[in-house]
Motif scaffolding. Structure first.
Motif, PDB file in Angstrom:
ATOM      1  N   LYS A   1      17.301  26.016  55.266  1.00  0.00           N
ATOM      2  CA  LYS A   1      16.040  25.181  55.315  1.00  0.00           C
ATOM      3  C   LYS A   1      15.035  25.855  54.087  1.00  0.00           C
ATOM      4  N   LYS A   2      14.909  26.911  54.062  1.00  0.00           N
ATOM      5  CA  LYS A   2      14.121  27.501  53.338  1.00  0.00           C
ATOM      6  C   LYS A   2      14.683  28.326  52.215  1.00  0.00           C
ATOM      7  N   ASP A   3      15.885  27.984  51.664  1.00  0.00           N
ATOM      8  CA  ASP A   3      16.470  28.477  50.698  1.00  0.00           C
ATOM      9  C   ASP A   3      16.548  30.032  50.948  1.00  0.00           C
ATOM     10  N   ALA A   4      16.874  30.448  52.090  1.00  0.00           N
ATOM     11  CA  ALA A   4      16.719  31.831  52.254  1.00  0.00           C
ATOM     12  C   ALA A   4      18.135  32.591  52.458  1.00  0.00           C
ATOM     13  N   ILE A   5      19.253  31.948  52.194  1.00  0.00           N
ATOM     14  CA  ILE A   5      20.593  32.346  52.414  1.00  0.00           C
ATOM     15  C   ILE A   5      21.256  31.999  51.423  1.00  0.00           C
ATOM     16  N   ASP A   6      22.493  33.082  50.754  1.00  0.00           N
ATOM     17  CA  ASP A   6      23.227  32.693  49.738  1.00  0.00           C
ATOM     18  C   ASP A   6      24.820  33.122  50.070  1.00  0.00           C
ATOM     19  N   ILE A   7      25.537  32.278  49.479  1.00  0.00           N
ATOM     20  CA  ILE A   7      26.941  32.729  49.736  1.00  0.00           C
ATOM     21  C   ILE A   7      27.548  32.991  48.374  1.00  0.00           C
ATOM     22  N   PHE A   8      28.330  34.405  48.349  1.00  0.00           N
ATOM     23  CA  PHE A   8      29.024  34.644  47.331  1.00  0.00           C
ATOM     24  C   PHE A   8      30.572  34.777  47.566  1.00  0.00           C
ATOM     25  N   LEU A   9      31.363  34.416  46.306  1.00  0.00           N
ATOM     26  CA  LEU A   9      32.757  34.858  46.439  1.00  0.00           C
ATOM     27  C   LEU A   9      32.996  35.416  45.146  1.00  0.00           C
ATOM     28  N   VAL A  10      33.944  36.346  45.218  1.00  0.00           N
ATOM     29  CA  VAL A  10      34.715  37.231  44.064  1.00  0.00           C
ATOM     30  C   VAL A  10      36.131  36.567  43.635  1.00  0.00           C
ATOM     31  N   LYS A  11      36.280  35.771  42.553  1.00  0.00           N
ATOM     32  CA  LYS A  11      37.386  35.502  41.961  1.00  0.00           C
ATOM     33  C   LYS A  11      37.970  36.031  41.192  1.00  0.00           C
ATOM     34  N   ILE A  12      39.504  36.089  41.075  1.00  0.00           N
ATOM     35  CA  ILE A  12      40.178  36.874  39.951  1.00  0.00           C
ATOM     36  C   ILE A  12      40.817  36.036  38.958  1.00  0.00           C
ATOM     37  N   ASN A  13      40.487  36.360  37.625  1.00  0.00           N
ATOM     38  CA  ASN A  13      41.087  35.754  36.531  1.00  0.00           C
ATOM     39  C   ASN A  13      42.601  36.169  36.288  1.00  0.00           C
ATOM     40  N   PHE A  14      43.519  35.672  36.603  1.00  0.00           N
ATOM     41  CA  PHE A  14      44.870  36.398  36.650  1.00  0.00           C
ATOM     42  C   PHE A  14      45.248  36.411  35.238  1.00  0.00           C
ATOM     43  N   GLU A  15      44.946  35.633  34.218  1.00  0.00           N
ATOM     44  CA  GLU A  15      45.466  36.063  32.867  1.00  0.00           C
ATOM     45  C   GLU A  15      44.564  36.977  32.098  1.00  0.00           C
ATOM     46  N   GLU A  16      43.518  37.241  32.560  1.00  0.00           N
ATOM     47  CA  GLU A  16      42.733  38.456  31.798  1.00  0.00           C
ATOM     48  C   GLU A  16      43.168  39.716  32.660  1.00  0.00           C
ATOM     49  N   CYS A  17      43.563  39.459  33.805  1.00  0.00           N
ATOM     50  CA  CYS A  17      43.900  40.635  34.632  1.00  0.00           C
ATOM     51  C   CYS A  17      45.328  41.260  34.390  1.00  0.00           C
ATOM     52  N   LEU A  18      46.155  40.039  33.999  1.00  0.00           N
ATOM     53  CA  LEU A  18      47.632  40.506  33.585  1.00  0.00           C
ATOM     54  C   LEU A  18      47.457  41.323  32.222  1.00  0.00           C
ATOM     55  N   ILE A  19      46.784  40.854  31.372  1.00  0.00           N
ATOM     56  CA  ILE A  19      46.629  41.371  30.000  1.00  0.00           C
ATOM     57  C   ILE A  19      46.344  43.147  30.158  1.00  0.00           C
ATOM     58  N   ASN A  20      45.251  43.176  30.882  1.00  0.00           N
ATOM     59  CA  ASN A  20      44.679  44.579  31.241  1.00  0.00           C
ATOM     60  C   ASN A  20      45.762  45.320  31.791  1.00  0.00           C
ATOM     61  N   LEU A  21      46.503  44.724  32.873  1.00  0.00           N
ATOM     62  CA  LEU A  21      47.598  45.649  33.628  1.00  0.00           C
ATOM     63  C   LEU A  21      48.388  45.898  32.803  1.00  0.00           C
ATOM     64  N   ARG A  22      48.799  45.092  31.881  1.00  0.00           N
ATOM     65  CA  ARG A  22      50.101  45.588  30.992  1.00  0.00           C
ATOM     66  C   ARG A  22      49.651  46.763  29.979  1.00  0.00           C
ATOM     67  N   GLU A  23      48.269  46.539  29.367  1.00  0.00           N
ATOM     68  CA  GLU A  23      47.844  47.609  28.558  1.00  0.00           C
ATOM     69  C   GLU A  23      47.845  48.900  29.397  1.00  0.00           C
ATOM     70  N   LYS A  24      47.380  48.837  30.670  1.00  0.00           N
ATOM     71  CA  LYS A  24      47.236  50.076  31.379  1.00  0.00           C
ATOM     72  C   LYS A  24      48.945  50.543  31.746  1.00  0.00           C
ATOM     73  N   TYR A  25      49.630  49.774  32.094  1.00  0.00           N
ATOM     74  CA  TYR A  25      51.031  50.222  32.195  1.00  0.00           C
ATOM     75  C   TYR A  25      51.724  50.885  31.063  1.00  0.00           C
ATOM     76  N   GLU A  26      51.488  50.254  29.844  1.00  0.00           N
ATOM     77  CA  GLU A  26      52.036  50.679  28.516  1.00  0.00           C
ATOM     78  C   GLU A  26      51.488  52.194  28.272  1.00  0.00           C
ATOM     79  N   LYS A  27      50.217  52.261  28.563  1.00  0.00           N
ATOM     80  CA  LYS A  27      49.287  53.487  28.456  1.00  0.00           C
ATOM     81  C   LYS A  27      50.164  54.555  29.347  1.00  0.00           C
ATOM     82  N   GLU A  28      50.022  54.217  30.562  1.00  0.00           N
ATOM     83  CA  GLU A  28      50.552  55.479  31.451  1.00  0.00           C
ATOM     84  C   GLU A  28      51.994  55.639  31.224  1.00  0.00           C
ATOM     85  N   LEU A  29      52.883  54.553  30.862  1.00  0.00           N
ATOM     86  CA  LEU A  29      54.322  54.854  30.656  1.00  0.00           C
ATOM     87  C   LEU A  29      54.424  55.969  29.491  1.00  0.00           C
TER      88      LEU A  29
END
Length: 416
Positions: free
Chosen positions: A223-251
């Motif tokens: 009623k007084k704009d005193a509460i907020d709701i937040f969510l964290v979303k995952i971008n799977f396409e961007e995540c997959l690119i980064n994971l593959r880079e990390k995998y190759e580096k670790e390999l």
């Protein structure tokens, strides 16, 4: 002076200008409490000119057909260094509620009596600790031994100074987790009332509250704009690119370690090879999981929080994350992005409860270490007191076990 009921306008105006003001002492919180089974009054001690000298939201709850107790969330709005005023105010309250069969009124003032020194594992106390003696002299009984979460509101709290916080001011461990989460394709989204249903999956096991409890919070404070709701979303396409880079580096690193172990099978080389094997397994599992989600065109939320805004301060009411995506560091990302989101318009963010237990056996050590990583100021507050109004009723409730049952808390540890 006399004690009288205040209007919502009178009370909120006084509370918003008081040094001990918080969202717990507001008409919004009174509305919320009414949904939880409390009756409430907004009381003020006024002089002949109708000037308010002390005030409090008092919540009243029935324990059974005969007994009641009161609760002043975050304590009375009064000068605790003025014993005469405090005495006059509490006497007026005791007189009012003795007639109403109220056994006691619980308070937990947000008065800092010390700051936590994590380096030396000590608490540096200040002069506010003297208020303990003032309260004891006025028939307030302190709850003892509350180093963990035995009280309605935590005795120990972590406060972040927003404008002084950035990636350079937080710990290296926390900074690495945040950078990792960003590379994993996490983004923060502002939500609305309907998104509480998504968020509830992340928080439902943390406290004994139904989803309606959080809807009630939203209804009371929106009623007084005193509460907020937040969510964290995952971008799977961007995540997959980064994971593959990390995998190759670790390999590549793993192949180098295979050769090193063959030449020199020392304990250190074997340890590093084992750690690399574990990292490859984790990356491989995450790649498989992320690929599956991407192929299904999923929009997935993996963390969230509810915050309350009051004056120059933001309170993280509750937060949580999907444990299946723990390796993506969503909780670190969430808290840091909340700091970034609010730092322009607010001065402080309350990270909520911590403990005063420095031992390795502390069941909440993970939670403490997580919040400590943001380098907040950690306070010990004066704690929880019961202002005894009817000694006989209070002893009866205490001996019957009714009080222990009423104020039993449930708090989950966070292991990061």
């Amino acid at each position: 002076m006399k004690l009288r009921n205040l209007s919502i306008f009178e009370f909120d105006e006084y509370a918003s200008n008081h040094p001990l003001g918080s969202y717990h002492q507001s008409s919004n919180y009174a509305l919320l409490a009414s949904e939880l089974g409390y009756d409430y009054e907004l009381l003020g001690l006024v002089d002949n000119n109708n000037t308010i000298h002390a005030a409090s939201l008092i919540l009243i709850k029935k324990l059974n057909m005969f007994y009641k107790y009161g609760y002043a969330p975050k304590g009375f709005l009064v000068d605790y260094y003025n014993p005469n005023l405090l005495c006059e105010f509490t006497k007026a309250i005791a007189k009012r509620y003795y007639k109403k069969n109220v056994a006691f009124i619980k308070i937990n003032p947000e008065i800092s009596i010390g700051t936590i020194d994590y380096k030396n594992k000590t608490i540096n106390y200040n002069k506010n600790k003297n208020i303990e003696n003032i309260l004891s002299s006025l028939n307030f009984r302190r709850l003892e031994g509350n180093k963990h979460f035995e009280t309605k509101i935590p005795k120990y709290n972590a406060i972040q100074i927003l404008k002084q916080t950035n990636l350079k001011t937080i710990s290296k461990h926390t900074r690495n987790k945040i950078n990792k989460s960003i590379k994993n394709g996490l983004t923060l989204e502002k939500g609305n009332r309907e998104d509480i249903e998504i968020l509830y999956d992340f928080i439902k096991n943390k406290k004994n509250y139904s989803i309606n409890h959080y809807f009630n919070y939203y209804n009371a404070f929106s009623k007084k704009d005193a509460i907020d709701i937040f969510l964290v979303k995952i971008n799977f396409e961007e995540c997959l690119i980064n994971l593959r880079e990390k995998y190759e580096k670790e390999l590549k690193k793993n192949n180098d370690l295979v050769n090193k172990v063959m030449i020199n099978p020392s304990q250190e080389n074997l340890r590093r090879k084992l750690a690399s094997d574990n990292a490859l397994n984790t990356y491989n599992e995450n790649i498989t999981k992320t690929t599956k989600c991407l192929s299904e065109n999923k929009t997935m939320y993996i963390a969230g929080a509810i915050t309350i805004k009051y004056q120059n301060r933001v309170y993280i009411l509750i937060s949580g994350f999907n444990q299946s995506f723990k390796s993506y560091c969503p909780n670190y990302f969430l808290h840091y992005m909340l700091i970034e989101y609010y730092k322009r318009d607010f001065d402080f963010i309350d990270l909520n409860g911590i403990t005063g237990d420095f031992s390795n056996t502390n069941p909440y050590k993970g939670l403490d270490e997580f919040k400590k990583g943001f380098n907040p100021i950690a306070f010990e507050y004066i704690g929880e007191y019961d202002f005894i109004i009817n000694e006989g009723l209070y002893k009866t409730l205490e001996q019957s076990g009714i009080l222990a049952k009423e104020f039993k808390r449930k708090e989950k540890s966070i292991k990061e």
